[in-house]
Design a protein around this motif. Structure first.
Motif, PDB file in Angstrom:
ATOM      1  N   GLY A 122       0.822  -1.193   0.000  1.00 35.02           N
ATOM      2  CA  GLY A 122       0.000   0.000   0.000  1.00 35.02           C
ATOM      3  C   GLY A 122       0.864   1.254   0.000  1.00 35.02           C
ATOM      4  O   GLY A 122       2.089   1.192  -0.119  1.00 35.02           O
ATOM      5  N   PHE A 123       0.216   2.385   0.183  1.00 35.13           N
ATOM      6  CA  PHE A 123       0.962   3.645   0.183  1.00 35.13           C
ATOM      7  C   PHE A 123       1.906   3.730   1.369  1.00 35.13           C
ATOM      8  O   PHE A 123       3.019   4.262   1.260  1.00 35.13           O
ATOM      9  CB  PHE A 123      -0.010   4.826   0.203  1.00 35.13           C
ATOM     10  CG  PHE A 123       0.673   6.167   0.242  1.00 35.13           C
ATOM     11  CD1 PHE A 123       1.310   6.672  -0.876  1.00 35.13           C
ATOM     12  CD2 PHE A 123       0.687   6.922   1.418  1.00 35.13           C
ATOM     13  CE1 PHE A 123       1.952   7.903  -0.844  1.00 35.13           C
ATOM     14  CE2 PHE A 123       1.317   8.153   1.463  1.00 35.13           C
ATOM     15  CZ  PHE A 123       1.951   8.640   0.326  1.00 35.13           C
ATOM     16  N   GLY A 124       1.496   3.199   2.526  1.00 34.08           N
ATOM     17  CA  GLY A 124       2.374   3.217   3.685  1.00 34.08           C
ATOM     18  C   GLY A 124       3.617   2.379   3.484  1.00 34.08           C
ATOM     19  O   GLY A 124       4.729   2.796   3.833  1.00 34.08           O
ATOM     20  N   ASP A 125       3.455   1.167   2.919  1.00 29.50           N
ATOM     21  CA  ASP A 125       4.616   0.314   2.636  1.00 29.50           C
ATOM     22  C   ASP A 125       5.524   0.962   1.595  1.00 29.50           C
ATOM     23  O   ASP A 125       6.753   0.894   1.705  1.00 29.50           O
ATOM     24  CB  ASP A 125       4.154  -1.053   2.137  1.00 29.50           C
ATOM     25  CG  ASP A 125       3.320  -1.778   3.165  1.00 29.50           C
ATOM     26  OD1 ASP A 125       3.670  -1.703   4.353  1.00 29.50           O
ATOM     27  OD2 ASP A 125       2.312  -2.403   2.793  1.00 29.50           O
ATOM     28  N   PHE A 126       4.924   1.599   0.587  1.00 32.20           N
ATOM     29  CA  PHE A 126       5.719   2.265  -0.440  1.00 32.20           C
ATOM     30  C   PHE A 126       6.519   3.424   0.162  1.00 32.20           C
ATOM     31  O   PHE A 126       7.708   3.594  -0.154  1.00 32.20           O
ATOM     32  CB  PHE A 126       4.791   2.774  -1.545  1.00 32.20           C
ATOM     33  CG  PHE A 126       5.446   3.731  -2.503  1.00 32.20           C
ATOM     34  CD1 PHE A 126       6.268   3.269  -3.510  1.00 32.20           C
ATOM     35  CD2 PHE A 126       5.248   5.098  -2.386  1.00 32.20           C
ATOM     36  CE1 PHE A 126       6.883   4.147  -4.389  1.00 32.20           C
ATOM     37  CE2 PHE A 126       5.846   5.984  -3.259  1.00 32.20           C
ATOM     38  CZ  PHE A 126       6.678   5.502  -4.257  1.00 32.20           C
ATOM     39  N   THR A 127       5.889   4.213   1.030  1.00 31.09           N
ATOM     40  CA  THR A 127       6.598   5.324   1.674  1.00 31.09           C
ATOM     41  C   THR A 127       7.773   4.815   2.488  1.00 31.09           C
ATOM     42  O   THR A 127       8.868   5.403   2.468  1.00 31.09           O
ATOM     43  CB  THR A 127       5.633   6.115   2.567  1.00 31.09           C
ATOM     44  OG1 THR A 127       4.536   6.601   1.771  1.00 31.09           O
ATOM     45  CG2 THR A 127       6.337   7.286   3.227  1.00 31.09           C
ATOM     46  N   LEU A 128       7.563   3.724   3.213  1.00 28.16           N
ATOM     47  CA  LEU A 128       8.641   3.157   4.007  1.00 28.16           C
ATOM     48  C   LEU A 128       9.784   2.680   3.118  1.00 28.16           C
ATOM     49  O   LEU A 128      10.964   2.900   3.429  1.00 28.16           O
ATOM     50  CB  LEU A 128       8.107   1.999   4.851  1.00 28.16           C
ATOM     51  CG  LEU A 128       9.126   1.254   5.712  1.00 28.16           C
ATOM     52  CD1 LEU A 128       9.818   2.207   6.685  1.00 28.16           C
ATOM     53  CD2 LEU A 128       8.460   0.112   6.465  1.00 28.16           C
ATOM     54  N   LEU A 129       9.470   2.024   2.004  1.00 24.92           N
ATOM     55  CA  LEU A 129      10.517   1.559   1.090  1.00 24.92           C
ATOM     56  C   LEU A 129      11.304   2.731   0.508  1.00 24.92           C
ATOM     57  O   LEU A 129      12.531   2.649   0.351  1.00 24.92           O
ATOM     58  CB  LEU A 129       9.895   0.725  -0.029  1.00 24.92           C
ATOM     59  CG  LEU A 129       9.359  -0.657   0.361  1.00 24.92           C
ATOM     60  CD1 LEU A 129       8.698  -1.323  -0.838  1.00 24.92           C
ATOM     61  CD2 LEU A 129      10.478  -1.534   0.908  1.00 24.92           C
ATOM     62  N   MET A 130      10.635   3.831   0.199  1.00 26.21           N
ATOM     63  CA  MET A 130      11.344   4.985  -0.346  1.00 26.21           C
ATOM     64  C   MET A 130      12.275   5.621   0.699  1.00 26.21           C
ATOM     65  O   MET A 130      13.378   6.062   0.381  1.00 26.21           O
ATOM     66  CB  MET A 130      10.336   6.028  -0.846  1.00 26.21           C
ATOM     67  CG  MET A 130       9.562   5.623  -2.085  1.00 26.21           C
ATOM     68  SD  MET A 130      10.606   5.412  -3.561  1.00 26.21           S
ATOM     69  CE  MET A 130      10.770   3.612  -3.579  1.00 26.21           C
ATOM     70  N   LEU A 131      11.841   5.647   1.954  1.00 24.43           N
ATOM     71  CA  LEU A 131      12.701   6.174   2.998  1.00 24.43           C
ATOM     72  C   LEU A 131      13.887   5.242   3.253  1.00 24.43           C
ATOM     73  O   LEU A 131      15.011   5.703   3.516  1.00 24.43           O
ATOM     74  CB  LEU A 131      11.904   6.377   4.287  1.00 24.43           C
ATOM     75  CG  LEU A 131      10.857   7.500   4.268  1.00 24.43           C
ATOM     76  CD1 LEU A 131      10.077   7.524   5.573  1.00 24.43           C
ATOM     77  CD2 LEU A 131      11.511   8.850   4.022  1.00 24.43           C
ATOM     78  N   ILE A 132      13.638   3.934   3.184  1.00 27.32           N
ATOM     79  CA  ILE A 132      14.738   2.978   3.337  1.00 27.32           C
ATOM     80  C   ILE A 132      15.750   3.154   2.221  1.00 27.32           C
ATOM     81  O   ILE A 132      16.971   3.107   2.444  1.00 27.32           O
ATOM     82  CB  ILE A 132      14.187   1.539   3.374  1.00 27.32           C
ATOM     83  CG1 ILE A 132      13.384   1.307   4.653  1.00 27.32           C
ATOM     84  CG2 ILE A 132      15.317   0.518   3.276  1.00 27.32           C
ATOM     85  CD1 ILE A 132      12.720  -0.048   4.720  1.00 27.32           C
ATOM     86  N   ALA A 133      15.274   3.372   0.997  1.00 26.63           N
ATOM     87  CA  ALA A 133      16.180   3.535  -0.142  1.00 26.63           C
ATOM     88  C   ALA A 133      17.089   4.747   0.026  1.00 26.63           C
ATOM     89  O   ALA A 133      18.214   4.758  -0.494  1.00 26.63           O
ATOM     90  CB  ALA A 133      15.363   3.661  -1.432  1.00 26.63           C
ATOM     91  N   LYS A 134      16.627   5.776   0.750  1.00 28.70           N
ATOM     92  CA  LYS A 134      17.453   6.961   0.964  1.00 28.70           C
ATOM     93  C   LYS A 134      18.546   6.733   1.992  1.00 28.70           C
ATOM     94  O   LYS A 134      19.513   7.495   2.043  1.00 28.70           O
ATOM     95  CB  LYS A 134      16.575   8.129   1.423  1.00 28.70           C
ATOM     96  CG  LYS A 134      15.630   8.661   0.371  1.00 28.70           C
ATOM     97  CD  LYS A 134      14.608   9.588   0.968  1.00 28.70           C
ATOM     98  CE  LYS A 134      15.246  10.676   1.793  1.00 28.70           C
ATOM     99  NZ  LYS A 134      14.249  11.613   2.367  1.00 28.70           N
ATOM    100  N   ASN A 135      18.403   5.720   2.829  1.00 28.96           N
ATOM    101  CA  ASN A 135      19.302   5.549   3.956  1.00 28.96           C
ATOM    102  C   ASN A 135      20.218   4.335   3.854  1.00 28.96           C
ATOM    103  O   ASN A 135      21.054   4.145   4.740  1.00 28.96           O
ATOM    104  CB  ASN A 135      18.482   5.442   5.253  1.00 28.96           C
ATOM    105  CG  ASN A 135      17.811   6.743   5.638  1.00 28.96           C
ATOM    106  OD1 ASN A 135      18.403   7.589   6.284  1.00 28.96           O
ATOM    107  ND2 ASN A 135      16.558   6.915   5.230  1.00 28.96           N
ATOM    108  N   ILE A 136      20.061   3.510   2.819  1.00 26.92           N
ATOM    109  CA  ILE A 136      20.948   2.361   2.646  1.00 26.92           C
ATOM    110  C   ILE A 136      21.529   2.392   1.249  1.00 26.92           C
ATOM    111  O   ILE A 136      21.094   3.170   0.387  1.00 26.92           O
ATOM    112  CB  ILE A 136      20.214   1.025   2.911  1.00 26.92           C
ATOM    113  CG1 ILE A 136      19.107   0.799   1.885  1.00 26.92           C
ATOM    114  CG2 ILE A 136      19.663   0.984   4.318  1.00 26.92           C
ATOM    115  CD1 ILE A 136      18.408  -0.550   2.043  1.00 26.92           C
ATOM    116  N   ASP A 137      22.507   1.532   1.032  1.00 25.89           N
ATOM    117  CA  ASP A 137      23.157   1.468  -0.266  1.00 25.89           C
ATOM    118  C   ASP A 137      22.211   0.889  -1.318  1.00 25.89           C
ATOM    119  O   ASP A 137      21.275   0.145  -1.003  1.00 25.89           O
ATOM    120  CB  ASP A 137      24.416   0.603  -0.161  1.00 25.89           C
ATOM    121  CG  ASP A 137      25.233   0.618  -1.432  1.00 25.89           C
ATOM    122  OD1 ASP A 137      25.902   1.627  -1.694  1.00 25.89           O
ATOM    123  OD2 ASP A 137      25.178  -0.388  -2.166  1.00 25.89           O
TER     124      ASP A 137
END
Length: 433
Positions: free
Chosen positions: A323-338
């Protein structure tokens, strides 16, 4: 006080210490930099060593200090003619200062509050991001704590993100409420920007809304000066009443020089354009968030942009279950890991979905409970919905038998209540009871 010491307080705002994962968005960054700009302007307008006293006045009767203190508190006035011309008329000493008191009287009583107004604006711009950080509570930092300290060259990528993958698989929709709060705080930036435009228009006597548009539409250079001096005059008049020697009220008039307005003209003219930019930018960001909520295909394109080397079917599988919440979390994770770690994480999540183990990555908690009850019924009662009957002395076999292999003749199947089929079930032989 030196310039470096004066702006030392702004140093921590420009280069904040990294105390956790980055959970900001472009809207928060723009508002934060606008707040830093307002803090710097507030410091400048209150620095006498740069621009001298904010107001200096001279009257016929009172001492300059006494008269200037009164005019600073009570405000000053200018009288503007309706038709502005390039050259001042013969009875005008400065714009708004003339012997003839005919025209529109404008009272200027804002300049003593300018440093406080700018500081309040800085707080309002910074408040939505602080609110978002408080609501988020460091959840993403805790989730990525182990990944942040694991060296990329010493630990396999799969082991680095295995814990995050298991947590996301077992807790679908965990970040949904935080994603809604993030959108709310981004919307608050838009509301705060519009609110500040209204407040500044009230402070400046209804002239702030049209300040930037009139400045852009001016055809001649002299009109630019007239537009800003109408709101931020450099020379004004001030009247102070007192009881004269005859016992009746007497008015003493004087002229005041507002040296700080030479800075206010530039600050608030630039502030008008920055407010318009933030309003447009934050409005587009809110519309973009709503578009992502309503359009799963757009979320797929964002995943594709973050993980370009992964196959399309893998990303599509994740996007269908997120959902949108899972997508938002994945985008934030992508900013903080390699990037390699993020692609490995998506691969593990996709494999969890592809194995058919819906209990590890269901679309909702309701779906999870329904799935368990359905599998249990099928195991206990069979495909036809009836419980099979076996002789009491018939031997039993363990449920962990080869997949798609029927039990031998004369054997009945034993199903433990706490054991279900899964992709990780050992492929053992039949075990006779």
């Amino acid at each position: 006080m030196s310039v470096l010491a004066l702006f030392g307080a702004v140093k921590n705002l420009i280069n904040p210490k990294n105390k956790g994962a980055d959970i900001s968005s472009n809207a928060f960054r723009v508002a934060r930099w606008m707040g830093i700009f307002m803090v710097g302007c507030s410091i400048l307008t209150s620095s006498k060593q740069f621009f001298g006293e904010p107001i200096q006045c001279k009257s016929h009767y009172f001492s300059p200090n006494l008269f200037a203190s009164y005019c600073f508190m009570a405000g000053t006035i200018t009288v503007l003619e309706e038709n502005q011309t390039q050259f001042l008329s013969g009875d005008q000493a400065h714009l708004g200062i003339s012997a003839e008191k005919s025209g529109k009287v404008m009272r200027h009583n804002y300049y003593q509050w300018v440093p406080f107004i700018l500081f309040l604006q800085a707080i309002l711009f910074y408040a939505p991001y602080r609110m978002w950080k408080t609501w988020e509570g460091g959840k993403l930092t805790k989730l990525l704590a182990k990944v942040s300290f694991d060296p990329l060259t010493e630990t396999p990528l799969t082991d680095q993100v295995q814990g995050i993958s298991k947590f996301l698989s077992g807790n679908p929709g965990w970040y949904s409420s935080f994603a809604r709060k993030m959108v709310f705080c981004e919307t608050a930036i838009l509301v705060v920007s519009v609110l500040q435009m209204y407040l500044l228009d009230l402070v400046f006597g209804g002239h702030f809304f049209s300040l930037g548009s009139e400045f852009m539409n001016a055809s001649y250079t002299w009109e630019h000066y007239r537009i800003v001096e109408r709101v931020f005059p450099l020379v004004t008049n001030c009247d102070m009443d007192y009881i004269g020697s005859g016992g009746s009220p007497v008015t003493d008039s004087g002229v005041c020089l507002l040296s700080v307005n030479i800075l206010n003209q530039k600050i608030f003219m630039l502030s008008w354009y920055l407010h318009i930019f933030i309003i447009v930018f934050s409005a587009l960001k809110v519309l973009y968030d709503l578009f992502l909520v309503l359009a799963p295909g757009a979320r797929y394109l964002m995943l594709r942009n973050q993980a370009a080397s992964l196959p399309s079917h893998l990303l599509s599988r994740i996007n269908r279950r997120s959902g949108f919440g899972d997508f938002t979390l994945l985008m934030l994770i992508a900013k903080n890991i390699d990037e390699a770690q993020f692609e490995t994480l998506l691969t593990l999540l996709s494999d969890s979905i592809a194995t058919g183990n819906d209990t590890s990555y269901p679309s909702s908690l309701i779906h999870m409970s329904a799935l368990h009850s359905t599998e249990k019924k099928d195991l206990e009662y069979g495909p036809n919905g009836k419980q099979p009957s076996y002789p009491e002395n018939a031997p039993t076999i363990d449920v962990r038998m080869r997949k798609n292999s029927p039990p031998p003749p004369g054997y009945r199947t034993y199903f433990p209540q706490d054991l279900l089929y899964s992709s990780t079930t050992p492929q053992s032989d039949f075990i006779s009871a």
